[in-house]
Design an enzyme around this catalytic site. Structure first.
Site, PDB file in Angstrom:
ATOM      1  N   LYS A 116       0.814  -1.220   0.000  1.00  0.00           N
ATOM      2  CA  LYS A 116       0.000   0.000   0.000  1.00  0.00           C
ATOM      3  C   LYS A 116       0.846   1.267   0.000  1.00  0.00           C
ATOM      4  O   LYS A 116       0.402   2.302  -0.521  1.00  0.00           O
ATOM      5  CB  LYS A 116      -0.971  -0.009   1.185  1.00  0.00           C
ATOM      6  CG  LYS A 116      -1.879  -1.247   1.232  1.00  0.00           C
ATOM      7  CD  LYS A 116      -2.691  -1.440  -0.044  1.00  0.00           C
ATOM      8  CE  LYS A 116      -3.301  -2.827  -0.150  1.00  0.00           C
ATOM      9  NZ  LYS A 116      -3.950  -3.085  -1.440  1.00  0.00           N
ATOM     10  N   LYS A 158      -1.942   2.391   9.377  1.00  0.00           N
ATOM     11  CA  LYS A 158      -2.316   1.317   8.453  1.00  0.00           C
ATOM     12  C   LYS A 158      -1.106   0.440   8.173  1.00  0.00           C
ATOM     13  O   LYS A 158       0.013   0.936   8.056  1.00  0.00           O
ATOM     14  CB  LYS A 158      -2.820   1.898   7.125  1.00  0.00           C
ATOM     15  CG  LYS A 158      -4.127   2.683   7.214  1.00  0.00           C
ATOM     16  CD  LYS A 158      -4.620   3.075   5.827  1.00  0.00           C
ATOM     17  CE  LYS A 158      -5.987   3.763   5.911  1.00  0.00           C
ATOM     18  NZ  LYS A 158      -6.511   4.120   4.572  1.00  0.00           N
ATOM     19  N   GLY A 165      -9.080  -2.585   4.909  1.00  0.00           N
ATOM     20  CA  GLY A 165      -9.439  -2.383   6.314  1.00  0.00           C
ATOM     21  C   GLY A 165      -8.673  -3.274   7.274  1.00  0.00           C
ATOM     22  O   GLY A 165      -8.792  -3.117   8.490  1.00  0.00           O
ATOM     23  N   GLU A 200      -1.944   8.012   8.171  1.00  0.00           N
ATOM     24  CA  GLU A 200      -2.773   8.966   7.424  1.00  0.00           C
ATOM     25  C   GLU A 200      -3.617   9.791   8.388  1.00  0.00           C
ATOM     26  O   GLU A 200      -3.970   9.326   9.469  1.00  0.00           O
ATOM     27  CB  GLU A 200      -3.743   8.219   6.484  1.00  0.00           C
ATOM     28  CG  GLU A 200      -3.074   7.599   5.277  1.00  0.00           C
ATOM     29  CD  GLU A 200      -4.045   6.864   4.377  1.00  0.00           C
ATOM     30  OE1 GLU A 200      -5.215   6.660   4.772  1.00  0.00           O
ATOM     31  OE2 GLU A 200      -3.622   6.476   3.280  1.00  0.00           O
ATOM     32  N   LYS A 201      -3.980  10.965   7.934  1.00  0.00           N
ATOM     33  CA  LYS A 201      -5.034  11.711   8.606  1.00  0.00           C
ATOM     34  C   LYS A 201      -6.286  10.832   8.582  1.00  0.00           C
ATOM     35  O   LYS A 201      -6.605  10.246   7.546  1.00  0.00           O
ATOM     36  CB  LYS A 201      -5.272  13.010   7.828  1.00  0.00           C
ATOM     37  CG  LYS A 201      -6.506  13.761   8.257  1.00  0.00           C
ATOM     38  CD  LYS A 201      -6.128  14.891   9.187  1.00  0.00           C
ATOM     39  CE  LYS A 201      -7.351  15.452   9.886  1.00  0.00           C
ATOM     40  NZ  LYS A 201      -7.020  15.856  11.266  1.00  0.00           N
ATOM     41  N   HIS A 208     -16.967   6.260   0.668  1.00  0.00           N
ATOM     42  CA  HIS A 208     -16.023   5.368   0.026  1.00  0.00           C
ATOM     43  C   HIS A 208     -16.504   5.188  -1.400  1.00  0.00           C
ATOM     44  O   HIS A 208     -17.530   4.556  -1.637  1.00  0.00           O
ATOM     45  CB  HIS A 208     -16.023   4.050   0.800  1.00  0.00           C
ATOM     46  CG  HIS A 208     -14.920   3.123   0.426  1.00  0.00           C
ATOM     47  ND1 HIS A 208     -15.148   1.912  -0.172  1.00  0.00           N
ATOM     48  CD2 HIS A 208     -13.593   3.223   0.573  1.00  0.00           C
ATOM     49  CE1 HIS A 208     -13.975   1.312  -0.362  1.00  0.00           C
ATOM     50  NE2 HIS A 208     -13.025   2.079   0.071  1.00  0.00           N
ATOM     51  N   ARG A 292      -8.285  -6.723  -9.149  1.00  0.00           N
ATOM     52  CA  ARG A 292      -9.112  -7.888  -9.497  1.00  0.00           C
ATOM     53  C   ARG A 292     -10.472  -7.410  -9.996  1.00  0.00           C
ATOM     54  O   ARG A 292     -10.817  -6.230  -9.867  1.00  0.00           O
ATOM     55  CB  ARG A 292      -9.339  -8.725  -8.240  1.00  0.00           C
ATOM     56  CG  ARG A 292     -10.023  -7.902  -7.151  1.00  0.00           C
ATOM     57  CD  ARG A 292     -10.421  -8.695  -5.923  1.00  0.00           C
ATOM     58  NE  ARG A 292     -11.273  -7.909  -5.030  1.00  0.00           N
ATOM     59  CZ  ARG A 292     -10.839  -7.047  -4.131  1.00  0.00           C
ATOM     60  NH1 ARG A 292      -9.541  -6.851  -3.961  1.00  0.00           N
ATOM     61  NH2 ARG A 292     -11.695  -6.376  -3.393  1.00  0.00           N
ATOM     62  N   VAL A 295     -16.569  -8.073  -6.429  1.00  0.00           N
ATOM     63  CA  VAL A 295     -17.906  -8.607  -6.202  1.00  0.00           C
ATOM     64  C   VAL A 295     -18.951  -7.692  -6.847  1.00  0.00           C
ATOM     65  O   VAL A 295     -19.868  -8.150  -7.539  1.00  0.00           O
ATOM     66  CB  VAL A 295     -18.198  -8.724  -4.683  1.00  0.00           C
ATOM     67  CG1 VAL A 295     -19.634  -9.179  -4.429  1.00  0.00           C
ATOM     68  CG2 VAL A 295     -17.213  -9.657  -3.994  1.00  0.00           C
ATOM     69  N   ARG A 338     -25.860  -7.656  -1.101  1.00  0.00           N
ATOM     70  CA  ARG A 338     -25.172  -8.932  -0.909  1.00  0.00           C
ATOM     71  C   ARG A 338     -26.009  -9.762   0.051  1.00  0.00           C
ATOM     72  O   ARG A 338     -26.185  -9.387   1.216  1.00  0.00           O
ATOM     73  CB  ARG A 338     -23.782  -8.713  -0.323  1.00  0.00           C
ATOM     74  CG  ARG A 338     -22.867  -7.939  -1.248  1.00  0.00           C
ATOM     75  CD  ARG A 338     -21.446  -8.005  -0.756  1.00  0.00           C
ATOM     76  NE  ARG A 338     -20.583  -7.123  -1.527  1.00  0.00           N
ATOM     77  CZ  ARG A 338     -19.257  -7.144  -1.467  1.00  0.00           C
ATOM     78  NH1 ARG A 338     -18.652  -7.990  -0.642  1.00  0.00           N
ATOM     79  NH2 ARG A 338     -18.540  -6.315  -2.192  1.00  0.00           N
TER      80      ARG A 338
END
Ligand code: MV4
Length: 462
Positions: A116, A158, A165, A200-201, A208, A292, A295, A338
């Protein structure tokens, strides 16, 4: 075009790929664990091979078994679906070296975006706006403190090897940082074998929003608009929409151009998703890229009229992208629910045998599922049993149609999240589009003690 594609996956996405191959006249090879012998992806594929016992690590994650199956059946390409080996750079590299086309980006792109910190560097090089934070990995609590002072609290630690997440920890104030850093690093080391962290802040209630990108092997890159993915629970998306009501034409063009520039800069190929946080003021900030098919790709299919899995196959076979940017039109509004085999209140898994099954239908309704009457939902794999996707001319029409379809949907013998979706779709705040990434916290069963798990959501709510 390929003659035979091996599908290194199971469930609805394996069936989705079998269908796309059939539509193109490509033969298919299903692989399956002993527990999935009677699964629909096996039944509808031209050939099938058992690759091991039920546990994923022994079957769907078993690279030698899958490569043997590919060689034995003479497959000339492998589609990895999502999850399992889909973002495993080593698997993609083994395919590349065996002369089997991996249907996805190159192993280098997967490795780059899997790190990341490296992904953020690539985004910065492409002049894509980033969340304020550390320019690279932070190697000590002291360094983290200095950067946090600069960006201001709250901050988010992170794991560089995390993503989606996993390995995140919110730090509200300076006094918490030192301990949080040590704990987060230890957890990242245990979970990923890599303790690299970045900072990160922390955006408290962002949206999102992700951009679907597609690149061919001839240097052409397009974006297919955005998906609104703020409805998540414990970092599992629950419901997705396309387009996002919070994104207007101007913002879509700017986010799309940024995503395309990133792809160009790294020589990206095939389908990908560039994830952004959207601030209330309309600012957008890169967080990570998924390499990828996702979903939720079906909501993009519904509003663009494009078959994304067919496009993956075509592009991987060397064909040019069938659309240029100005041909891409977003029409109407799509929502995906879902449907998981879970207790709709506590969200605990509810595997078992389905003893009664009826799918919804009618105009604007699509069900992508691998289950049927008497099918077993197995405890060994994730709990997604169906994706219910509706299209409407407007968001209001799509919401009404989704309620209608959920009411028609009968799944007996296991518990599912259908009742949860019905509650959500009549929540006035959801209907008014007043959503953000912490929206579903109010539907969580009970407040729990301050969060410290590496896979838990930031903010302490579980
Ligand atoms: C964030 C964030 C706020 N600030 N980063 C979660 C999944 C992964 N792709 C990135 N995620 C986030 N990163 C900063 N700097 C918020 C999220 C986030 C989120 C956080 C808490 C609860 C639900 C969430 C859903 C989506 C994104």
């Amino acid at each position: 075009m390929f003659k035979k594609v091996l599908i290194a996956n199971r469930g609805e996405i394996a069936l989705r790929v079998v269908r796309a191959c059939r539509d193109l006249g490509i033969r298919t090879v299903a692989v399956h664990s002993t527990a999935d012998r009677n699964s629909l992806h096996v039944r509808f594929a031209d050939e099938s091979i058992c690759i091991g016992p039920p546990a994923a690590r022994d079957s769907y994650l078993n690279i030698p078994a899958i490569m043997s199956a590919a060689h034995l059946t003479g497959a000339d390409a492998v589609h990895p679906g999502y999850g399992f080996l889909s973002e495993n750079a080593r698997f993609a590299e083994i395919c590349e070296r065996s002369g089997i086309q991996f249907i996805g980006p190159t192993s280098e792109s997967i490795a780059l975006m899997g790190n990341k910190v490296a992904a953020k560097r690539a985004a910065a090089a492409a002049k894509v706006p980033l969340v304020p934070g550390s320019p690279g990995p932070v190697s000590s609590a002291e360094e983290a403190e200095a950067i946090a002072e600069h960006v201001g609290y709250p901050v988010l630690l992170k794991a560089s090897a995390g993503g989606g997440g996993k390995g995140m920890k919110v730090v509200r104030e300076r006094s918490e940082l030192r301990a949080a850093f040590q704990v987060a690093r230890g957890e990242a080391l245990a979970a990923f074998g890599d303790g690299s962290m970045y900072l990160e802040k922390y955006f408290v209630r962002p949206r999102h929003v992700e951009i679907q990108v597609f690149a061919d092997h001839h240097g052409k890159v397009v974006h297919l608009g955005e998906r609104e993915c703020s409805m998540q629970r414990r970092h599992q998306k629950v419901l997705e929409e396309a387009p996002s009501v919070s994104v207007d034409k101007g913002l879509r063009d700017r986010m799309g151009a940024a995503a395309i520039e990133l792809c160009r800069n790294v020589g990206y190929r095939n389908a990908g998703t560039v994830e952004f946080l959207l601030a209330p003021d309309g600012g957008f900030y890169f967080i990570e890229m998924n390499t990828r098919i996702q979903v939720e790709h079906a909501v993009t299919e519904a509003v663009t009229g494009l078959d994304l899995v067919q496009m993956q196959l075509r592009v991987a076979a060397g064909e040019k992208l069938p659309v240029s940017q100005r041909d891409v039109r977003i029409h109407g509004h799509a929502i995906e629910c879902r449907v998981n085999a879970e207790d709709p209140i506590r969200f605990s898994p509810s595997p078992g045998r389905i003893v009664g099954y009826h799918e919804p239908g009618g105009f604007g309704v699509r069900v992508d599922s691998f289950v049927h009457d008497q099918a077993h939902v197995l405890p060994h794999y994730d709990s997604l049993v169906a994706k219910l996707v509706v299209w409407g001319e407007t968001r209001e029409e799509a919401i009404r149609r989704m309620r209608r379809a959920l009411h028609e949907y009968v799944i007996e013998g296991i518990q599912t999240t259908i009742p949860f979706h019905l509650r959500l779709l009549s929540d006035p705040e959801y209907v008014a589009n007043q959503v953000h990434t912490r929206f579903l916290d109010k539907y969580l069963p009970a407040p729990a003690p301050a969060d410290s798990a590496v896979s838990g959501p930031p903010g302490g709510a579980r």
